[in-house]
Design a protein around this motif. Structure first.
Motif, mmCIF file in Angstrom:
data_model
loop_
_atom_site.group_PDB
_atom_site.id
_atom_site.type_symbol
_atom_site.label_atom_id
_atom_site.label_comp_id
_atom_site.label_asym_id
_atom_site.label_seq_id
_atom_site.Cartn_x
_atom_site.Cartn_y
_atom_site.Cartn_z
ATOM 1 N N ARG A 113 5.310 -70.061 -63.327
ATOM 2 C CA ARG A 113 4.716 -70.892 -62.423
ATOM 3 C C ARG A 113 5.516 -71.236 -61.309
ATOM 4 N NH1 ARG A 113 -0.278 -73.107 -64.415
ATOM 5 N NH2 ARG A 113 -0.900 -72.475 -66.348
ATOM 6 N N PHE A 114 4.877 -71.674 -60.250
ATOM 7 C CA PHE A 114 5.850 -72.097 -59.276
ATOM 8 C C PHE A 114 6.408 -73.427 -59.376
ATOM 9 C CE2 PHE A 114 2.656 -69.381 -56.720
ATOM 10 C CZ PHE A 114 3.649 -68.492 -56.362
ATOM 11 N N LEU A 115 7.622 -73.868 -59.370
ATOM 12 C CA LEU A 115 8.220 -75.151 -59.763
ATOM 13 C C LEU A 115 8.306 -75.817 -58.389
ATOM 14 C CD1 LEU A 115 9.403 -76.551 -62.007
ATOM 15 C CD2 LEU A 115 11.619 -75.438 -61.465
ATOM 16 N N GLU A 116 8.975 -75.493 -57.380
ATOM 17 C CA GLU A 116 8.740 -76.213 -56.175
ATOM 18 C C GLU A 116 8.901 -75.241 -54.933
ATOM 19 O OE1 GLU A 116 11.888 -79.696 -54.230
ATOM 20 O OE2 GLU A 116 12.090 -79.171 -56.438
ATOM 21 N N ILE A 117 8.550 -75.579 -53.953
ATOM 22 C CA ILE A 117 8.624 -75.005 -52.623
ATOM 23 C C ILE A 117 9.224 -75.698 -51.376
ATOM 24 C CG2 ILE A 117 7.073 -74.116 -50.639
ATOM 25 C CD1 ILE A 117 5.667 -74.342 -54.074
ATOM 26 N N GLY A 118 10.559 -75.159 -50.801
ATOM 27 C CA GLY A 118 10.872 -75.911 -49.906
ATOM 28 C C GLY A 118 12.070 -75.078 -49.123
ATOM 29 N N ASN A 119 13.111 -75.739 -49.072
ATOM 30 C CA ASN A 119 14.366 -75.126 -48.421
ATOM 31 C C ASN A 119 15.260 -74.406 -49.411
ATOM 32 O OD1 ASN A 119 17.450 -75.716 -47.630
ATOM 33 N ND2 ASN A 119 16.251 -75.322 -45.846
ATOM 34 N N ALA A 120 15.827 -73.419 -49.030
ATOM 35 C CA ALA A 120 16.753 -72.601 -50.228
ATOM 36 C C ALA A 120 17.901 -73.463 -50.547
ATOM 37 C CB ALA A 120 16.764 -71.236 -49.804
ATOM 38 N N GLU A 121 18.692 -73.867 -49.547
ATOM 39 C CA GLU A 121 19.711 -74.676 -49.820
ATOM 40 C C GLU A 121 19.504 -75.872 -50.790
ATOM 41 O OE1 GLU A 121 23.506 -76.838 -47.415
ATOM 42 O OE2 GLU A 121 21.966 -75.633 -46.264
ATOM 43 N N GLU A 122 18.737 -76.551 -50.367
ATOM 44 C CA GLU A 122 18.315 -77.717 -51.105
ATOM 45 C C GLU A 122 17.603 -77.314 -52.629
ATOM 46 O OE1 GLU A 122 15.178 -79.739 -49.139
ATOM 47 O OE2 GLU A 122 16.557 -80.518 -47.590
ATOM 48 N N LEU A 123 17.211 -76.282 -52.861
ATOM 49 C CA LEU A 123 16.592 -75.964 -54.163
ATOM 50 C C LEU A 123 17.942 -75.363 -54.977
ATOM 51 C CD1 LEU A 123 13.480 -73.929 -52.920
ATOM 52 C CD2 LEU A 123 13.721 -76.179 -54.232
ATOM 53 N N GLN A 124 18.674 -74.615 -54.175
ATOM 54 C CA GLN A 124 19.931 -74.316 -55.000
ATOM 55 C C GLN A 124 20.780 -75.479 -55.463
ATOM 56 O OE1 GLN A 124 21.201 -71.517 -51.788
ATOM 57 N NE2 GLN A 124 21.404 -69.886 -53.372
ATOM 58 N N THR A 125 20.992 -76.245 -54.660
ATOM 59 C CA THR A 125 21.798 -77.560 -55.239
ATOM 60 C C THR A 125 20.739 -78.403 -56.422
ATOM 61 O OG1 THR A 125 20.771 -79.101 -53.607
ATOM 62 C CG2 THR A 125 22.814 -77.947 -53.187
ATOM 63 N N LYS A 126 19.673 -78.221 -56.480
ATOM 64 C CA LYS A 126 18.896 -78.946 -57.413
ATOM 65 C C LYS A 126 18.583 -78.162 -58.553
ATOM 66 C CE LYS A 126 14.442 -81.556 -57.478
ATOM 67 N NZ LYS A 126 13.227 -81.745 -56.588
ATOM 68 N N TYR A 127 18.582 -76.840 -58.622
ATOM 69 C CA TYR A 127 18.443 -76.061 -59.788
ATOM 70 C C TYR A 127 19.640 -75.088 -60.195
ATOM 71 C CZ TYR A 127 13.589 -77.740 -59.032
ATOM 72 O OH TYR A 127 12.543 -78.509 -59.012
ATOM 73 N N ASN A 128 19.477 -74.814 -61.566
ATOM 74 C CA ASN A 128 20.356 -73.683 -62.058
ATOM 75 C C ASN A 128 19.292 -72.530 -62.093
ATOM 76 O OD1 ASN A 128 22.767 -74.896 -62.531
ATOM 77 N ND2 ASN A 128 22.025 -75.927 -64.578
ATOM 78 N N ILE A 129 19.638 -71.777 -61.216
ATOM 79 C CA ILE A 129 18.362 -70.435 -60.939
ATOM 80 C C ILE A 129 19.173 -69.216 -61.775
ATOM 81 C CG2 ILE A 129 17.441 -69.122 -59.380
ATOM 82 C CD1 ILE A 129 17.873 -71.665 -57.454
ATOM 83 N N ALA A 130 18.274 -68.677 -62.453
ATOM 84 C CA ALA A 130 18.607 -67.384 -63.283
ATOM 85 C C ALA A 130 18.751 -66.129 -62.174
ATOM 86 C CB ALA A 130 17.881 -67.200 -64.468
ATOM 87 N N GLU A 131 17.844 -66.295 -61.301
ATOM 88 C CA GLU A 131 17.717 -64.720 -60.577
ATOM 89 C C GLU A 131 17.398 -65.237 -59.131
ATOM 90 O OE1 GLU A 131 15.146 -60.564 -60.301
ATOM 91 O OE2 GLU A 131 14.755 -61.942 -62.007
ATOM 92 N N THR A 132 17.982 -64.553 -58.220
ATOM 93 C CA THR A 132 17.451 -64.986 -56.690
ATOM 94 C C THR A 132 16.858 -63.649 -56.270
ATOM 95 O OG1 THR A 132 19.842 -64.337 -56.068
ATOM 96 C CG2 THR A 132 19.341 -66.412 -56.524
ATOM 97 N N LEU A 133 16.198 -63.793 -55.209
ATOM 98 C CA LEU A 133 15.573 -62.867 -54.296
ATOM 99 C C LEU A 133 15.333 -62.953 -52.852
ATOM 100 C CD1 LEU A 133 13.837 -59.977 -54.250
ATOM 101 C CD2 LEU A 133 11.790 -61.495 -54.759
ATOM 102 N N ASP A 134 16.207 -62.284 -52.291
ATOM 103 C CA ASP A 134 16.295 -62.231 -50.686
ATOM 104 C C ASP A 134 15.144 -61.647 -50.108
ATOM 105 O OD1 ASP A 134 16.645 -62.141 -47.797
ATOM 106 O OD2 ASP A 134 18.872 -61.764 -48.220
ATOM 107 N N ALA A 135 14.150 -62.153 -49.735
ATOM 108 C CA ALA A 135 13.085 -61.483 -48.815
ATOM 109 C C ALA A 135 13.374 -60.878 -47.770
ATOM 110 C CB ALA A 135 11.816 -62.492 -49.026
ATOM 111 N N GLY A 136 14.459 -60.905 -46.877
ATOM 112 C CA GLY A 136 14.691 -60.402 -45.950
ATOM 113 C C GLY A 136 13.945 -60.612 -44.536
ATOM 114 N N GLY A 137 13.391 -61.778 -44.581
ATOM 115 C CA GLY A 137 12.628 -62.529 -43.646
ATOM 116 C C GLY A 137 11.215 -61.734 -43.795
ATOM 117 N N LYS A 138 10.717 -61.131 -44.763
ATOM 118 C CA LYS A 138 9.283 -60.698 -44.829
ATOM 119 C C LYS A 138 8.420 -61.747 -45.001
ATOM 120 C CE LYS A 138 10.512 -56.481 -44.190
ATOM 121 N NZ LYS A 138 10.174 -55.788 -42.965
#
Length: 559
Positions: free
Chosen positions: A70-95
């Motif tokens: 499920r979606f956990l939170e929507i927002g800014n990448a930098e803020e989300l990275q400081t808030k969560y221990n993230i197992a996997e990241t996906l750079d959408a390349g601006g798409k």
């Protein structure tokens, strides 16, 4: 002595500074450790994206995180990275990223079966139909040839074909070829014999066409079941392959939920078993076909609801199709005097079924093309739902509406339409309906204005699977050759935002699923897609060629 004291002071200062550095390091380590312990866990971060959330404010975002499908939170990448221990990241390349598309009306199982039959879509003559059959049989050598997709309106001679050529080429092999809309078929004599059809066969709700006292092979609507029942039933393996083939095609086009408009108990149970073993991952909203067996099995029970399967609606066929002149009209067809089309069941039968569904927890979804069929459905819905404000009964297709009948639509009587029907039919719709009556046909903007929402689908395999053609037809009202230049009844076009909602959150609402899908919001299923172009910004001429780069269901990459 002075030199010794100076060295001592110098060493003392170094030790003090080292202690300070060590203390800072220890504090930093402690802070990082504590900060890490304070972070919540997340499975996936998607960032560097143009995310269309399709929430109430139609907000966009740059990133989101998911957890446990499920979606956990929507927002800014930098803020989300400081808030969560993230197992996997996906750079959408601006798409651009969108909620997974929902096809509001299709034939999922039928699409899969079609992959094992002769594909007749796009044929420009009956001669081409015959050639495809010959090529198919040379390769497959089946005992009963079936196919789908021909449309005589695409041929130079815009008349129904007859069986003579098929009788000559295949005198001993039964052949049944369904028209593109699924409301007419051509059978050769071997198939008619196997079905027991003669010039004296009785029927109602359709036609077994004859000319000069001889069968032509054309059968319309209800009597088609005689031929269908004569065909060998697909094996369990063929049924499983059909469902998996349909899933593969759906994921390719970014569909994460599909409404299967009319299937039987056995197919529904097979879907459920494949969901449970993990091979079928797509979410399905199943409309049960209106048969006594299905109604008796389901209506006295609660709806069936899992995370991937929702069985809570009944599909009823009101009339046939406009292309085969089976749609039930209030006045005669403009291009066939004295012909009105036909209801597929007596009015009393429809009303009895509607009352039975109203007494259950199930939704009623009725196929209605002609203005006469739509009036029957709308008037019946209106009476039965007068004191029940959240049943969300649907009118499937809602294709030709009399001006005075638009008033019936609401969020409780929902129009479920397929925009590519407008651009497929626009070449001949005026011939069928006339200048005045066609103004109430394919009127998607007016339906939306009355109802407040509109659910969009493809009706595949009647039309192509691609939801991008749905989107294009809704906003441009043109075919892929940009015809007509100003759009077909362009005043009935939808905006891009309205179209996207019709393919996501409004389609979810029509399925009673708006709390769990249809938008990218915290708590909802992590169903999303990444496109190679932004469908909300590109020139409309580019929309049909947009491709899905990746499709995710429950946060899992499935394409």
């Amino acid at each position: 002595m002075r030199l010794y004291r100076a060295h001592f002071l110098f060493l003392y200062k170094i030790i003090i500074e080292m202690k300070k550095i060590l203390l800072v390091c220890l504090l930093s380590i402690a802070f990082i450790s504590c900060n890490s312990e304070d972070k919540a866990e997340a499975d996936l971060l998607v960032f560097n994206a143009e995310i269309y959330t399709v929430d109430d404010n139609f907000n966009t975002a740059e990133a989101f995180v998911t957890k446990d499908g499920r979606f956990l939170e929507i927002g800014n990448a930098e803020e989300l990275q400081t808030k969560y221990n993230i197992a996997e990241t996906l750079d959408a390349g601006g798409k651009s990223v969108f909620p997974g598309f929902i096809d509001g009306h299709a034939h999922f199982y039928g699409l899969g079966l079609q992959q094992q039959r002769v594909d007749l879509a796009g044929t420009k003559s009956f001669e081409e139909v015959v050639q495809r059959i010959v090529d198919f049989q040379n390769k497959r050598n089946v005992e009963f040839i079936t196919g789908r997709g021909w449309d005589q309106n695409d041929w130079e001679k815009k008349e129904f074909p007859n069986k003579d050529t098929l009788d000559q080429l295949f005198p001993d092999t039964p052949i049944a070829l369904t028209r593109i809309d699924g409301h007419a078929l051509l059978a050769n004599q071997a198939a008619l014999d196997k079905a027991g059809i003669t010039t004296r066969t009785s029927f109602s709700g359709g036609d077994i066409e004859q000319k000069n006292g001889e069968l032509t092979g054309i059968i319309i609507d209800n009597p088609m079941g005689l031929v269908t029942n004569a065909q060998p039933a697909p094996s369990t393996k063929e049924q499983i392959n059909a469902l998996l083939d349909a899933q593969k095609l759906s994921f390719k086009y970014g569909l994460t939920t599909v409404v299967d408009a009319g299937i039987d108990k056995q197919t529904i149970e097979l879907m459920d078993s494949l969901h449970k073993d993990g091979s079928l991952k797509i979410r399905l909203y199943a409309m049960i076909s209106n048969t006594p067996e299905n109604l008796d099995h389901y209506l006295d029970k609660d709806p069936i609801k899992t995370e991937r399967l929702n069985v809570r609606s009944v599909k009823f066929y009101g009339d046939g199709a406009l292309g085969s002149r089976g749609a039930a009209l209030k006045e005669e067809y403009s291009d066939r005097a004295g012909h009105f089309g036909a209801l597929l069941s007596p009015v009393e039968d429809f009303k009895e079924t509607a009352e039975r569904v109203a007494a259950s927890k199930f939704q009623l979804n009725t196929h209605a093309i002609g203005d006469s069929a739509n009036y029957m459905v709308l008037e019946t819905y209106d009476k039965l739902l007068a004191n029940d404000e959240d049943r969300r009964w649907r009118v499937e297709h809602a294709q030709v509406i009399d001006e005075e009948d638009f008033k019936y639509f609401s969020k409780n009587i929902i129009p479920s339409v397929q925009p590519t029907h407008a651009t497929s039919d626009m070449y001949w719709a005026k011939d069928r309906l006339g200048e005045e009556r066609v103004q109430g046909a394919y009127a998607y903007k007016k339906l939306l204005d009355e109802a407040g929402i509109i659910a969009l689908g493809t009706d595949f395999p009647v039309e192509e699977v691609s939801p991008f053609l749905t989107f294009y037809a809704a906003v441009a009202r043109q075919d892929t050759d940009n015809y007509p230049e100003d759009g077909f009844m362009k005043e009935q076009a939808l905006s891009r935002e309205e179209t996207l909602k019709g393919m996501t959150i409004w389609a979810a609402y029509a399925n009673f699923e708006e709390e769990e899908k249809g938008s990218i919001e915290a708590g909802k299923f992590a169903d999303f897609i990444i496109l190679d172009k932004d469908i909300m910004k590109v020139d409309k001429s580019e929309i049909p060629e947009i491709e899905v780069l990746e499709t995710y269901v429950n946060g899992e990459k499935v394409y």
